[in-house]
Design a protein around this motif. Sequence first.
Motif, mmCIF file in Angstrom:
data_model
loop_
_atom_site.group_PDB
_atom_site.id
_atom_site.type_symbol
_atom_site.label_atom_id
_atom_site.label_comp_id
_atom_site.label_asym_id
_atom_site.label_seq_id
_atom_site.Cartn_x
_atom_site.Cartn_y
_atom_site.Cartn_z
ATOM 1 N N GLY A 86 104.631 -9.345 -38.246
ATOM 2 C CA GLY A 86 105.239 -8.576 -37.154
ATOM 3 C C GLY A 86 104.242 -8.306 -36.043
ATOM 4 O O GLY A 86 104.556 -8.457 -34.849
ATOM 5 N N LEU A 130 110.390 4.195 -36.706
ATOM 6 C CA LEU A 130 111.543 3.741 -37.506
ATOM 7 C C LEU A 130 111.108 3.659 -38.958
ATOM 8 O O LEU A 130 110.192 2.913 -39.306
ATOM 9 C CB LEU A 130 111.998 2.346 -37.041
ATOM 10 C CG LEU A 130 112.983 1.619 -37.987
ATOM 11 C CD1 LEU A 130 114.322 2.346 -38.056
ATOM 12 C CD2 LEU A 130 113.206 0.176 -37.544
ATOM 13 N N ALA A 133 113.477 3.236 -44.773
ATOM 14 C CA ALA A 133 113.833 3.843 -46.057
ATOM 15 C C ALA A 133 114.698 5.083 -45.862
ATOM 16 O O ALA A 133 114.934 5.831 -46.818
ATOM 17 C CB ALA A 133 112.567 4.201 -46.837
ATOM 18 N N TYR A 292 111.647 -19.116 -42.666
ATOM 19 C CA TYR A 292 110.525 -18.996 -43.601
ATOM 20 C C TYR A 292 109.287 -19.392 -42.802
ATOM 21 O O TYR A 292 109.133 -20.569 -42.432
ATOM 22 C CB TYR A 292 110.712 -19.925 -44.814
ATOM 23 C CG TYR A 292 109.438 -20.076 -45.619
ATOM 24 C CD1 TYR A 292 108.801 -18.956 -46.150
ATOM 25 C CD2 TYR A 292 108.849 -21.323 -45.828
ATOM 26 C CE1 TYR A 292 107.617 -19.082 -46.870
ATOM 27 C CE2 TYR A 292 107.679 -21.458 -46.549
ATOM 28 C CZ TYR A 292 107.065 -20.324 -47.062
ATOM 29 O OH TYR A 292 105.889 -20.432 -47.766
ATOM 30 N N GLY A 294 106.206 -19.734 -43.494
ATOM 31 C CA GLY A 294 105.060 -20.282 -44.217
ATOM 32 C C GLY A 294 104.483 -19.197 -45.108
ATOM 33 O O GLY A 294 104.901 -18.038 -45.022
ATOM 34 N N CYS A 295 103.551 -19.567 -45.963
ATOM 35 C CA CYS A 295 102.983 -18.555 -46.863
ATOM 36 C C CYS A 295 101.789 -17.883 -46.175
ATOM 37 O O CYS A 295 100.715 -18.462 -46.053
ATOM 38 C CB CYS A 295 102.555 -19.196 -48.183
ATOM 39 S SG CYS A 295 102.020 -17.923 -49.344
ATOM 40 N N THR A 299 98.511 -11.164 -45.828
ATOM 41 C CA THR A 299 99.090 -9.950 -45.222
ATOM 42 C C THR A 299 99.168 -8.781 -46.210
ATOM 43 O O THR A 299 98.954 -8.929 -47.414
ATOM 44 C CB THR A 299 100.535 -10.190 -44.703
ATOM 45 O OG1 THR A 299 101.404 -10.317 -45.837
ATOM 46 C CG2 THR A 299 100.626 -11.406 -43.814
ATOM 47 N N GLY A 300 99.550 -7.643 -45.656
ATOM 48 C CA GLY A 300 99.701 -6.428 -46.444
ATOM 49 C C GLY A 300 100.844 -6.480 -47.441
ATOM 50 O O GLY A 300 100.994 -5.585 -48.273
ATOM 51 N N PHE A 302 101.128 -8.052 -49.991
ATOM 52 C CA PHE A 302 100.653 -8.165 -51.377
ATOM 53 C C PHE A 302 99.768 -6.984 -51.787
ATOM 54 O O PHE A 302 99.048 -7.047 -52.763
ATOM 55 C CB PHE A 302 99.938 -9.511 -51.548
ATOM 56 C CG PHE A 302 100.764 -10.648 -51.017
ATOM 57 C CD1 PHE A 302 101.905 -11.067 -51.691
ATOM 58 C CD2 PHE A 302 100.477 -11.242 -49.796
ATOM 59 C CE1 PHE A 302 102.722 -12.058 -51.178
ATOM 60 C CE2 PHE A 302 101.290 -12.246 -49.271
ATOM 61 C CZ PHE A 302 102.420 -12.653 -49.962
HETATM 62 P P1 NDP Z 1 103.183 -6.817 -44.135
HETATM 63 O O1 NDP Z 1 103.122 -5.920 -45.314
HETATM 64 O O2 NDP Z 1 101.914 -7.171 -43.438
HETATM 65 O O3 NDP Z 1 104.173 -6.213 -43.045
HETATM 66 C C1 NDP Z 1 105.317 -5.532 -43.416
HETATM 67 C C2 NDP Z 1 105.648 -4.484 -42.385
HETATM 68 O O4 NDP Z 1 106.793 -3.777 -42.826
HETATM 69 C C3 NDP Z 1 104.545 -3.452 -42.183
HETATM 70 O O5 NDP Z 1 104.423 -3.220 -40.812
HETATM 71 C C4 NDP Z 1 105.084 -2.232 -42.893
HETATM 72 O O6 NDP Z 1 104.662 -1.010 -42.351
HETATM 73 C C5 NDP Z 1 106.572 -2.399 -42.615
HETATM 74 N N1 NDP Z 1 107.386 -1.539 -43.472
HETATM 75 C C6 NDP Z 1 107.355 -1.409 -44.813
HETATM 76 N N2 NDP Z 1 108.211 -0.450 -45.211
HETATM 77 C C7 NDP Z 1 108.803 0.026 -44.084
HETATM 78 C C8 NDP Z 1 109.753 1.035 -43.830
HETATM 79 N N3 NDP Z 1 110.263 1.803 -44.808
HETATM 80 N N4 NDP Z 1 110.133 1.272 -42.552
HETATM 81 C C9 NDP Z 1 109.596 0.542 -41.547
HETATM 82 N N5 NDP Z 1 108.674 -0.405 -41.718
HETATM 83 C C10 NDP Z 1 108.281 -0.660 -42.975
HETATM 84 O O7 NDP Z 1 103.959 -8.130 -44.624
HETATM 85 P P2 NDP Z 1 104.262 -9.538 -43.912
HETATM 86 O O8 NDP Z 1 103.823 -9.516 -42.518
HETATM 87 O O9 NDP Z 1 103.792 -10.589 -44.815
HETATM 88 O O10 NDP Z 1 105.855 -9.556 -43.986
HETATM 89 C C11 NDP Z 1 106.672 -9.602 -42.854
HETATM 90 C C12 NDP Z 1 107.956 -10.325 -43.176
HETATM 91 O O11 NDP Z 1 107.692 -11.677 -43.486
HETATM 92 C C13 NDP Z 1 108.723 -9.762 -44.377
HETATM 93 O O12 NDP Z 1 110.088 -9.744 -44.080
HETATM 94 C C14 NDP Z 1 108.461 -10.773 -45.483
HETATM 95 O O13 NDP Z 1 109.484 -10.810 -46.404
HETATM 96 C C15 NDP Z 1 108.383 -12.037 -44.665
HETATM 97 N N6 NDP Z 1 107.697 -13.135 -45.320
HETATM 98 C C16 NDP Z 1 106.366 -13.037 -45.621
HETATM 99 C C17 NDP Z 1 105.717 -14.072 -46.240
HETATM 100 C C18 NDP Z 1 104.273 -14.022 -46.590
HETATM 101 O O14 NDP Z 1 103.794 -15.005 -47.167
HETATM 102 N N7 NDP Z 1 103.547 -12.944 -46.293
HETATM 103 C C19 NDP Z 1 106.429 -15.307 -46.567
HETATM 104 C C20 NDP Z 1 107.822 -15.290 -46.227
HETATM 105 C C21 NDP Z 1 108.409 -14.245 -45.598
HETATM 106 P P3 NDP Z 1 103.230 -0.337 -42.746
HETATM 107 O O15 NDP Z 1 102.229 -1.074 -41.916
HETATM 108 O O16 NDP Z 1 103.424 1.073 -42.325
HETATM 109 O O17 NDP Z 1 103.071 -0.525 -44.195
#
Ligand code: NDP
Length: 387
Positions: A86, A130, A133, A292, A294-295, A299-300, A302
């Motif tokens: 994001g 936002l 949850a 999708y 990519g992997c 990121t956070g 995990f």
């Molecule tokens: P991150 O954990 O880096 O980012 C996830 C974001 O979601 C963070 O900003 C986190 O906020 C936010 N978040 C979590 N809970 C809430 C909530 N209750 N309200 C608002 N925001 C929330 O993960 P990624 O960047 O890896 O993931 C992003 C997207 O990509 C996801 O949809 C994931 O499923 C998808 N994806 C990721 C892959 C990967 O390999 N990493 C592969 C395929 C898809 P905070 O910073 O406060 O924790």
Amino acid sequence: MALQVQAALLPSALSVPKKGNLSAVVKEPGFLSVSQKAKKPSLVVRAVATPAAPVASPGAGTSKADGKKTLRQGVVVITGASSGLGLAAAKALAETGKWHVVMACRDFLKAATAAKAAGMAAGSYTVMHLDLASLDSVRQFVDNFRRSGMPLDALVCNAAIYRPTARQPTFTADGYEMSVGVNHLGHFLLARLMLDDLKKSDYPSRRLIILGSITGNTNTLAGNVPPKAGLGDLRGLAGGLRGQNGSAMIDGAESFDGAKAYKDSKICNMLTMQEFHRRFHEETGITFASLYPGCIATTGLFREHIPLFRLLFPPFQRFVTKGFVSEAESGKRLAQVVGDPSLTKSGVYWSWNKDSASFENQLSQEASDPEKARKLWDLSEKLVGLA
Ligand code: NDP
Ligand code: PMR
């Protein structure tokens, strides 16, 4: 005075009773760089509402002196833009100068700090609170966004949580299992409400994008790593995903599995995108898409995994599966789905090959089942209070 107006616009951002967060609101340049200088309260509102000047001009085109039309700056809302994909996409889009990014985040201070650390220019983004949850927070966000006066040209449902080691469910403010509650139900309500805003936009290509993943698709090797995704007949969802008086899993399983709950939520994301497409594309012209990226093994996402996994996962993906993609690269991919003029096709699940060229990927049978998508839609409407 400035702060009072700000507070009126962003009650949820300011409701966290920590001094630190309040000072973050005051210091955030994207929010208050103009208001700090402003004398009149009305200007303060404008500073929050229209942080990037081009947004203020309505209409898809602005007439130039030579009579040619130029495209106004688009406004894109990205949920979970405080880290990972994001944040990278927010940066990529803001840097083009074509987009003003609304970073819709649960932790205001974290998002503001991350945007600054990423080098995003003040004025190219706005942080708004936002918490997915909480369905109240979703509604509050939509209200705040509307009061800001910005148009909505693209919405990216990106935020997610992954609880791979959890053997006990946790619950959202509304009592739903957390992974599905945040990743699917919170986004479902957000997207349903903001569809009206997208409809009102005069931007030439309006888009609603919902993140999917390979691990929710059982037609892939990655999707066959246990526990496999599967929604069954949705009986757990129908029962409210409450855990105590029923199942916290969508398929109604007795025991909770955090890894499966995440993968199930990704099927919901992909089904939801297609159901939006079926219901609204023809009527509105809006592009609905999933992807999708990519992997993105660094990121956070995990953060709750065991330390050994976090150590080995990036090299495993980089050298063994070769599915690894950097955060910056994944951000460019998502930015493409938001703004690239060649990716206007609706109902598509995008993926990229090794040369980073996009292609329309095939979803698994379950993730493309129209009957399941319709049932999921109806049940989700009930759970978020829309039916
Ligand atoms: P991150 O954990 O880096 O980012 C996830 C974001 O979601 C963070 O900003 C986190 O906020 C936010 N978040 C979590 N809970 C809430 C909530 N209750 N309200 C608002 N925001 C929330 O993960 P990624 O960047 O890896 O993931 C992003 C997207 O990509 C996801 O949809 C994931 O499923 C998808 N994806 C990721 C892959 C990967 O390999 N990493 C592969 C395929 C898809 P905070 O910073 O406060 O924790
Ligand atoms: Mg996977 C063949 C390629 C491939 C790809 C592209 C991924 C992506 N994974 C692949 C294969 C494998 N993984 C194999 C062979 C194994 C067994 C060793 C494996 C294991 C594994 C685990 C334990 N993989 C994982 C995990 C996780 O905890 C991650 C997960 O499921 O998160 C939900 C994950 C992932 N593998 C991926 C991707 C993209 C993820 C995580 C992100 C996601 O789906 O959102």
